[in-house]
Design a protein around this motif. Structure first.
Motif, PDB file in Angstrom:
ATOM      1  N   ARG A 125      -6.304  -3.172   6.580  1.00  0.00           N
ATOM      2  CA  ARG A 125      -5.524  -2.945   5.961  1.00  0.00           C
ATOM      3  C   ARG A 125      -4.449  -2.710   6.377  1.00  0.00           C
ATOM      4  NH1 ARG A 125      -8.366  -0.825   0.713  1.00  0.00           N
ATOM      5  NH2 ARG A 125      -9.988  -0.073   1.048  1.00  0.00           N
ATOM      6  N   VAL A 126      -3.071  -2.859   4.880  1.00  0.00           N
ATOM      7  CA  VAL A 126      -2.368  -2.736   4.946  1.00  0.00           C
ATOM      8  C   VAL A 126      -1.991  -0.754   4.302  1.00  0.00           C
ATOM      9  CG1 VAL A 126       0.262  -3.272   4.666  1.00  0.00           C
ATOM     10  CG2 VAL A 126      -1.304  -5.015   5.770  1.00  0.00           C
ATOM     11  N   LEU A 127      -1.531   0.044   4.941  1.00  0.00           N
ATOM     12  CA  LEU A 127      -1.441   1.288   4.930  1.00  0.00           C
ATOM     13  C   LEU A 127       0.469   1.629   4.733  1.00  0.00           C
ATOM     14  CD1 LEU A 127      -4.525   3.298   5.570  1.00  0.00           C
ATOM     15  CD2 LEU A 127      -4.067   1.891   3.435  1.00  0.00           C
ATOM     16  N   LEU A 128       1.121   2.536   3.663  1.00  0.00           N
ATOM     17  CA  LEU A 128       2.182   3.005   3.773  1.00  0.00           C
ATOM     18  C   LEU A 128       2.150   4.556   4.039  1.00  0.00           C
ATOM     19  CD1 LEU A 128       3.544   2.285   0.448  1.00  0.00           C
ATOM     20  CD2 LEU A 128       4.303   1.656   2.292  1.00  0.00           C
ATOM     21  N   ILE A 129       2.743   4.718   5.477  1.00  0.00           N
ATOM     22  CA  ILE A 129       2.836   6.035   6.063  1.00  0.00           C
ATOM     23  C   ILE A 129       2.511   7.101   4.632  1.00  0.00           C
ATOM     24  CG2 ILE A 129       3.534   7.966   7.115  1.00  0.00           C
ATOM     25  CD1 ILE A 129       5.960   6.540   7.429  1.00  0.00           C
ATOM     26  N   SER A 130       2.598   6.853   3.558  1.00  0.00           N
ATOM     27  CA  SER A 130       1.803   8.302   2.624  1.00  0.00           C
ATOM     28  C   SER A 130       0.358   7.676   2.669  1.00  0.00           C
ATOM     29  CB  SER A 130       2.702   7.727   1.429  1.00  0.00           C
ATOM     30  OG  SER A 130       2.954   7.150   1.028  1.00  0.00           O
ATOM     31  N   ASP A 131       0.317   6.728   2.286  1.00  0.00           N
ATOM     32  CA  ASP A 131      -1.571   6.491   2.604  1.00  0.00           C
ATOM     33  C   ASP A 131      -2.250   6.613   3.363  1.00  0.00           C
ATOM     34  OD1 ASP A 131       0.198   4.274  -0.142  1.00  0.00           O
ATOM     35  OD2 ASP A 131      -0.125   2.744   1.094  1.00  0.00           O
ATOM     36  N   TYR A 132      -1.769   5.953   3.939  1.00  0.00           N
ATOM     37  CA  TYR A 132      -2.495   6.309   5.898  1.00  0.00           C
ATOM     38  C   TYR A 132      -2.626   8.224   6.056  1.00  0.00           C
ATOM     39  CZ  TYR A 132      -3.879   6.880  10.942  1.00  0.00           C
ATOM     40  OH  TYR A 132      -4.060   6.937  11.608  1.00  0.00           O
ATOM     41  N   LEU A 133      -1.633   9.136   5.563  1.00  0.00           N
ATOM     42  CA  LEU A 133      -2.118  10.470   5.108  1.00  0.00           C
ATOM     43  C   LEU A 133      -3.276  10.812   4.631  1.00  0.00           C
ATOM     44  CD1 LEU A 133       1.787  11.639   6.210  1.00  0.00           C
ATOM     45  CD2 LEU A 133      -0.147  11.129   7.631  1.00  0.00           C
ATOM     46  N   THR A 134      -2.760  10.142   3.518  1.00  0.00           N
ATOM     47  CA  THR A 134      -3.410  10.366   2.584  1.00  0.00           C
ATOM     48  C   THR A 134      -5.213  10.327   3.057  1.00  0.00           C
ATOM     49  OG1 THR A 134      -2.392  10.232   0.399  1.00  0.00           O
ATOM     50  CG2 THR A 134      -4.441  10.028  -0.058  1.00  0.00           C
ATOM     51  N   TRP A 135      -5.081   8.763   3.462  1.00  0.00           N
ATOM     52  CA  TRP A 135      -6.345   8.441   3.514  1.00  0.00           C
ATOM     53  C   TRP A 135      -7.027   9.263   4.876  1.00  0.00           C
ATOM     54  CZ3 TRP A 135      -7.347   6.109   8.424  1.00  0.00           C
ATOM     55  CH2 TRP A 135      -8.605   5.861   8.916  1.00  0.00           C
ATOM     56  N   ARG A 136      -6.430  10.212   5.835  1.00  0.00           N
ATOM     57  CA  ARG A 136      -6.774  11.112   6.694  1.00  0.00           C
ATOM     58  C   ARG A 136      -6.941  12.109   6.470  1.00  0.00           C
ATOM     59  NH1 ARG A 136      -8.271   9.770  11.451  1.00  0.00           N
ATOM     60  NH2 ARG A 136      -7.584  11.128  12.663  1.00  0.00           N
ATOM     61  N   LEU A 137      -6.932  12.552   5.121  1.00  0.00           N
ATOM     62  CA  LEU A 137      -6.579  13.850   4.594  1.00  0.00           C
ATOM     63  C   LEU A 137      -8.236  13.949   3.546  1.00  0.00           C
ATOM     64  CD1 LEU A 137      -2.934  15.331   4.058  1.00  0.00           C
ATOM     65  CD2 LEU A 137      -4.705  15.745   5.762  1.00  0.00           C
ATOM     66  N   THR A 138      -7.990  12.823   3.012  1.00  0.00           N
ATOM     67  CA  THR A 138      -9.091  12.762   1.655  1.00  0.00           C
ATOM     68  C   THR A 138     -10.733  11.396   1.955  1.00  0.00           C
ATOM     69  OG1 THR A 138      -8.270  11.071   0.622  1.00  0.00           O
ATOM     70  CG2 THR A 138      -7.066  13.114  -0.032  1.00  0.00           C
ATOM     71  N   GLY A 139     -10.040  10.473   3.164  1.00  0.00           N
ATOM     72  CA  GLY A 139     -10.978   9.580   3.178  1.00  0.00           C
ATOM     73  C   GLY A 139     -10.801   8.472   1.634  1.00  0.00           C
ATOM     74  N   GLN A 140     -10.198   8.504   0.715  1.00  0.00           N
ATOM     75  CA  GLN A 140      -9.453   7.766   0.253  1.00  0.00           C
ATOM     76  C   GLN A 140      -8.529   6.559   0.319  1.00  0.00           C
ATOM     77  OE1 GLN A 140      -9.773   9.280  -3.963  1.00  0.00           O
ATOM     78  NE2 GLN A 140     -10.801  11.494  -2.929  1.00  0.00           N
ATOM     79  N   PHE A 141      -8.125   5.548  -0.560  1.00  0.00           N
ATOM     80  CA  PHE A 141      -7.806   4.933   0.004  1.00  0.00           C
ATOM     81  C   PHE A 141      -6.937   4.224  -1.387  1.00  0.00           C
ATOM     82  CE2 PHE A 141     -10.511   2.866   3.157  1.00  0.00           C
ATOM     83  CZ  PHE A 141      -9.526   2.987   3.936  1.00  0.00           C
ATOM     84  N   VAL A 142      -5.621   5.683  -1.709  1.00  0.00           N
ATOM     85  CA  VAL A 142      -5.109   5.755  -2.519  1.00  0.00           C
ATOM     86  C   VAL A 142      -3.588   5.327  -2.521  1.00  0.00           C
ATOM     87  CG1 VAL A 142      -5.362   8.002  -2.662  1.00  0.00           C
ATOM     88  CG2 VAL A 142      -4.813   7.100  -4.794  1.00  0.00           C
ATOM     89  N   THR A 143      -2.677   5.120  -2.995  1.00  0.00           N
ATOM     90  CA  THR A 143      -1.350   5.080  -3.075  1.00  0.00           C
ATOM     91  C   THR A 143      -0.531   5.475  -4.040  1.00  0.00           C
ATOM     92  OG1 THR A 143       1.045   3.956  -1.996  1.00  0.00           O
ATOM     93  CG2 THR A 143      -0.881   2.731  -3.167  1.00  0.00           C
ATOM     94  N   GLU A 144       0.283   6.050  -3.565  1.00  0.00           N
ATOM     95  CA  GLU A 144       1.038   6.846  -4.980  1.00  0.00           C
ATOM     96  C   GLU A 144       1.793   5.785  -5.557  1.00  0.00           C
ATOM     97  OE1 GLU A 144       4.294   8.126  -7.412  1.00  0.00           O
ATOM     98  OE2 GLU A 144       5.081   7.693  -5.533  1.00  0.00           O
ATOM     99  N   ALA A 145       2.681   5.294  -6.930  1.00  0.00           N
ATOM    100  CA  ALA A 145       2.963   4.148  -7.572  1.00  0.00           C
ATOM    101  C   ALA A 145       4.290   4.019  -7.399  1.00  0.00           C
ATOM    102  CB  ALA A 145       2.310   4.787  -9.287  1.00  0.00           C
ATOM    103  N   GLY A 146       4.753   5.113  -7.153  1.00  0.00           N
ATOM    104  CA  GLY A 146       6.663   5.377  -6.829  1.00  0.00           C
ATOM    105  C   GLY A 146       6.743   4.386  -4.959  1.00  0.00           C
ATOM    106  N   ALA A 147       5.967   4.893  -4.445  1.00  0.00           N
ATOM    107  CA  ALA A 147       6.027   4.459  -2.936  1.00  0.00           C
ATOM    108  C   ALA A 147       5.587   2.909  -3.148  1.00  0.00           C
ATOM    109  CB  ALA A 147       5.509   5.418  -2.014  1.00  0.00           C
TER     110      ALA A 147
END
Length: 152
Positions: free
Chosen positions: A92-114
């Motif tokens: 996986r290649v995760l932006l910082i926000s993706d990494y935090l989202t994954w750690r908090l929710t368990g979901q691999f999701v990214t915000e469209a603007g980022a």
């Protein structure tokens, strides 16, 4: 440490630095520290930035007018070229926000603007561009599902 307190949390928010990312293995273990956007390690090699810029309608589809060594695409290319053994373990290649989202929710999701600021997204369809990913030899399996800000 205080799971009973979780029920009191209504929302969590954070800001990010786009083009800062972390590489994870298949078990979710970070293979790198967070590589911040202004890291210029890719200057030591020739990242394929001109190939991205030459893609059909690159600017009008990505919204990114120019790429530089600070962009994630340049540093991912550096990892592929300079750390082949490490890169072989990347899942996986995760932006910082993706990494935090994954750690908090368990979901691999990214915000469209980022995600769009990486230059790899078609901003009209909010989908990863296959032609851009091909330059890096990536598939969408390495990346997160794209969602608009505010999506549950």
């Amino acid at each position: 440490e205080a799971p009973a307190a979780y029920a009191a949390i209504a929302a969590v928010t954070f800001s990010s630095q786009t083009n800062s990312f972390v590489l994870l293995d298949a078990g979710g273990v970070a293979l790198t520290p967070i590589v911040i956007w202004n890291d210029r390690r890719s200057e030591s090699i020739e990242p394929p930035l001109e190939r991205f810029l030459a893609l059909p309608e690159f600017y009008s589809r990505s919204g990114v007018p120019v790429l530089s060594p600070e962009f994630m695409v340049a540093k991912v290319h550096w990892f592929q070229e300079e750390t082949a053994e490490l890169w072989d373990r990347v899942d996986r290649v995760l932006l910082i926000s993706d990494y935090l989202t994954w750690r908090l929710t368990g979901q691999f999701v990214t915000e469209a603007g980022a995600a769009a600021l990486t230059g790899l997204v078609d901003i009209h369809t909010l989908a990863w561009r296959a032609d851009a990913l091909e330059i890096l030899g990536l598939s969408t399996d390495y990346l997160c599902r794209i969602a608009r800000a505010g999506t549950a």
